[in-house]
Write a protein that holds these residues in place. Structure first.
Motif, PDB file in Angstrom:
ATOM      1  N   GLU A  53      82.323 -39.642  24.462  1.00 26.78           N
ATOM      2  CA  GLU A  53      82.563 -41.041  23.712  1.00 26.78           C
ATOM      3  C   GLU A  53      81.169 -41.735  23.418  1.00 26.78           C
ATOM      4  OE1 GLU A  53      83.201 -45.252  23.614  1.00 26.78           O
ATOM      5  OE2 GLU A  53      82.010 -44.284  24.979  1.00 26.78           O
ATOM      6  N   CYS A  59      89.598 -43.877  29.113  1.00 25.18           N
ATOM      7  CA  CYS A  59      89.337 -43.378  27.690  1.00 25.18           C
ATOM      8  C   CYS A  59      90.515 -42.486  27.101  1.00 25.18           C
ATOM      9  CB  CYS A  59      87.915 -42.830  27.310  1.00 25.18           C
ATOM     10  SG  CYS A  59      87.641 -42.273  25.675  1.00 25.18           S
ATOM     11  N   TYR A  88      89.766 -54.023  19.823  1.00 24.00           N
ATOM     12  CA  TYR A  88      88.942 -54.637  20.834  1.00 24.00           C
ATOM     13  C   TYR A  88      89.027 -56.091  20.056  1.00 24.00           C
ATOM     14  CZ  TYR A  88      86.383 -51.074  23.549  1.00 24.00           C
ATOM     15  OH  TYR A  88      86.326 -50.183  24.397  1.00 24.00           O
ATOM     16  N   CYS A 146      91.995 -44.725  18.810  1.00 23.32           N
ATOM     17  CA  CYS A 146      90.910 -45.261  19.706  1.00 23.32           C
ATOM     18  C   CYS A 146      91.252 -46.732  19.910  1.00 23.32           C
ATOM     19  CB  CYS A 146      89.621 -44.975  19.204  1.00 23.32           C
ATOM     20  SG  CYS A 146      88.428 -45.948  20.202  1.00 23.32           S
ATOM     21  N   ARG A 147      91.325 -47.283  21.328  1.00 24.04           N
ATOM     22  CA  ARG A 147      91.265 -48.646  21.370  1.00 24.04           C
ATOM     23  C   ARG A 147      90.140 -49.426  20.813  1.00 24.04           C
ATOM     24  NH1 ARG A 147      91.796 -47.625  27.598  1.00 24.04           N
ATOM     25  NH2 ARG A 147      93.871 -46.956  27.917  1.00 24.04           N
ATOM     26  N   PRO A 158      84.485 -42.675  29.389  1.00 27.53           N
ATOM     27  CA  PRO A 158      84.578 -44.057  30.261  1.00 27.53           C
ATOM     28  C   PRO A 158      85.825 -43.658  30.990  1.00 27.53           C
ATOM     29  CG  PRO A 158      84.265 -44.484  28.259  1.00 27.53           C
ATOM     30  CD  PRO A 158      84.363 -43.237  28.124  1.00 27.53           C
ATOM     31  N   CYS A 176      89.347 -49.662  28.827  1.00 26.60           N
ATOM     32  CA  CYS A 176      88.293 -48.751  29.119  1.00 26.60           C
ATOM     33  C   CYS A 176      86.841 -49.636  29.104  1.00 26.60           C
ATOM     34  CB  CYS A 176      88.039 -47.956  27.909  1.00 26.60           C
ATOM     35  SG  CYS A 176      88.383 -48.297  26.186  1.00 26.60           S
TER      36      CYS A 176
HETATM   37  S1  SF4 Z   1      86.211 -45.527  25.599  1.00 25.86           S
HETATM   38 FE1  SF4 Z   1      87.766 -44.237  24.598  1.00 25.86          FE
HETATM   39  S2  SF4 Z   1      89.368 -45.462  24.127  1.00 25.86           S
HETATM   40 FE2  SF4 Z   1      87.934 -46.895  24.677  1.00 25.86          FE
HETATM   41  S3  SF4 Z   1      87.037 -47.244  22.798  1.00 25.86           S
HETATM   42 FE3  SF4 Z   1      85.843 -45.737  23.440  1.00 25.86          FE
HETATM   43  S4  SF4 Z   1      86.579 -44.091  22.520  1.00 25.86           S
HETATM   44 FE4  SF4 Z   1      88.180 -45.442  22.315  1.00 25.86          FE
END
Ligand code: SF4
Length: 366
Positions: free
Chosen positions: A219, A312, A84, A79-80, A309, A49
């Motif tokens: 988001e 996402c 990160y 959520c990713r 994004p 994302c």
């Molecule tokens: S863009 Fe979506 S998947 Fe990526 S960190 Fe943000 S909430 Fe999480």
């Protein structure tokens, strides 16, 4: 030791204040630019994302400027964001960059603190007694500045929708935030708030105007960072729309800490409202985006802009459901999917068309 952090909204103002007050050296990453994005995109998997790419770009630029310690927030699944730190560490190491990493856990509980034990032990060696003893005060100053930024930004949302000269509010907001940035003590922050409110109050306004009311959901990174969302909030305001959003640093921090009754109650209300379309908590802001849209429709708002994004996961789920919510309630929802190829002109055109449609609806139905 020189700490750095991601560039997100007004975050640099209060992170800088914490570091300065505690006497810790810091590097503010350069404002997110085309170069930041190019660096992030070049070194990331294309499917990840957008916030990941931008934050990575922020860190590379800060490390190039001499930062050696990265402070990053963590998150839980699905959520990713929760991954990160693991992935970005590997990428930065592969690039031959040297740094230390400190993850601020999403919930300050014992397992999370224990997970960070090694990182914290390393960092503690670099801190003097003065750094450590002034840290609680530094956090308080940072919190005060963060709340002050939000107060001025919220005021700007109201003023911008009524400004007579387009763009005047933004100029005055930047001036007010610059004054706040310079404040070093609690008293100076209070004075900077009063001064900032005066500055924003000096903007010529058409007080008889009844602006459209639009909520921005989605988001959190795309909602809170004007570089990523290409100034959606400002653009809407300058088209005469009064914007509301519930994603603020304070709301997310209070939630992580499990405090702030009002904040928790509001989130719970949105979550419960989402359950008629979704039987469980998808994670991140997904349920809140849906629940908030439903309740904004009931509260008489003119429409919702949903920001997400590209790629996402939680917000992709939300966008499919929001189509149904919009049809079921006859309530306008505009979803904007943002990615690195984004063209600002496209966003402006979509927003203009959306606002024209809202105007037409208001004249027709009210
Ligand atoms: S863009 Fe979506 S998947 Fe990526 S960190 Fe943000 S909430 Fe999480």
């Amino acid at each position: 030791m020189k700490v750095t952090f991601p560039h997100l909204g007004t975050m640099h103002i209060f992170c800088k204040a914490i570091a300065e007050t505690a006497g810790i050296d810091y590097i503010v990453p350069p404002k997110t630019s085309k170069r930041t994005l190019t660096l992030g995109v070049k070194h990331s998997n294309e499917c990840i994302c957008l916030p990941f790419k931008i934050i990575l770009g922020n860190f590379i630029e800060a490390l190039e400027l001499g930062a050696d310690t990265i402070v990053m927030v963590g998150s839980g699944p699905p959520c990713r964001l929760g991954l990160y730190d693991l992935v970005q560490k590997v990428i930065l190491e592969d690039l031959g960059l040297h740094y230390r990493w400190l993850t601020i856990p999403p919930r300050l509980d014992w397992p999370a603190l224990l997970k960070n034990r090694d990182e914290t032990r390393e960092l503690k060696k670099e801190l003097s007694l003065k750094n450590i003893t002034t840290f609680p005060y530094a956090l308080w100053i940072g919190w005060k500045k963060m709340m002050a930024c939000e107060r001025l930004e919220k005021l700007a949302l109201r003023v911008r929708a009524r400004e007579v000269i387009t763009g005047r509010t933004e100029k005055m907001l930047q001036k007010a935030l610059a004054g706040l940035d310079k404040a070093k003590t609690g008293r100076a922050i209070e004075r900077a708030i009063i001064e900032g409110e005066k500055i924003l109050g000096s903007v010529d306004q058409d007080r008889g105007r009844q602006p459209l009311r639009v909520a921005i959901v989605g988001e959190l990174y795309t909602v809170m960072d004007p570089q990523i969302n290409r100034g959606v909030e400002r653009k809407l305001g300058e088209m005469g729309v009064e914007v509301t959003r519930t994603s603020w640093f304070s709301s997310h921090i209070l939630r992580s800490l499990g405090v702030g009754r009002e904040n928790r109650r509001e989130r719970l209300r949105y979550y419960r409202a989402s359950l008629q379309y979704l039987g469980y908590d998808v994670g991140a802001e997904c349920n809140v985006s849906i629940g908030e849209t439903i309740l904004r429709a009931k509260d008489g708002y003119d429409g919702v802009v949903h920001l997400m994004p590209f790629a996402c996961m939680p917000e992709t789920t939300a966008s499919g459901i929001l189509d149904r919510v919009s049809r079921d309630l006859g309530f306008p929802v505009l979803t904007l999917i943002l990615d690195e190829q984004e063209n600002e002109g496209r966003i402006t055109t979509l927003l203009e068309a959306f606002v024209d449609m809202l105007m037409w609806r208001r004249q027709r139905f009210h």
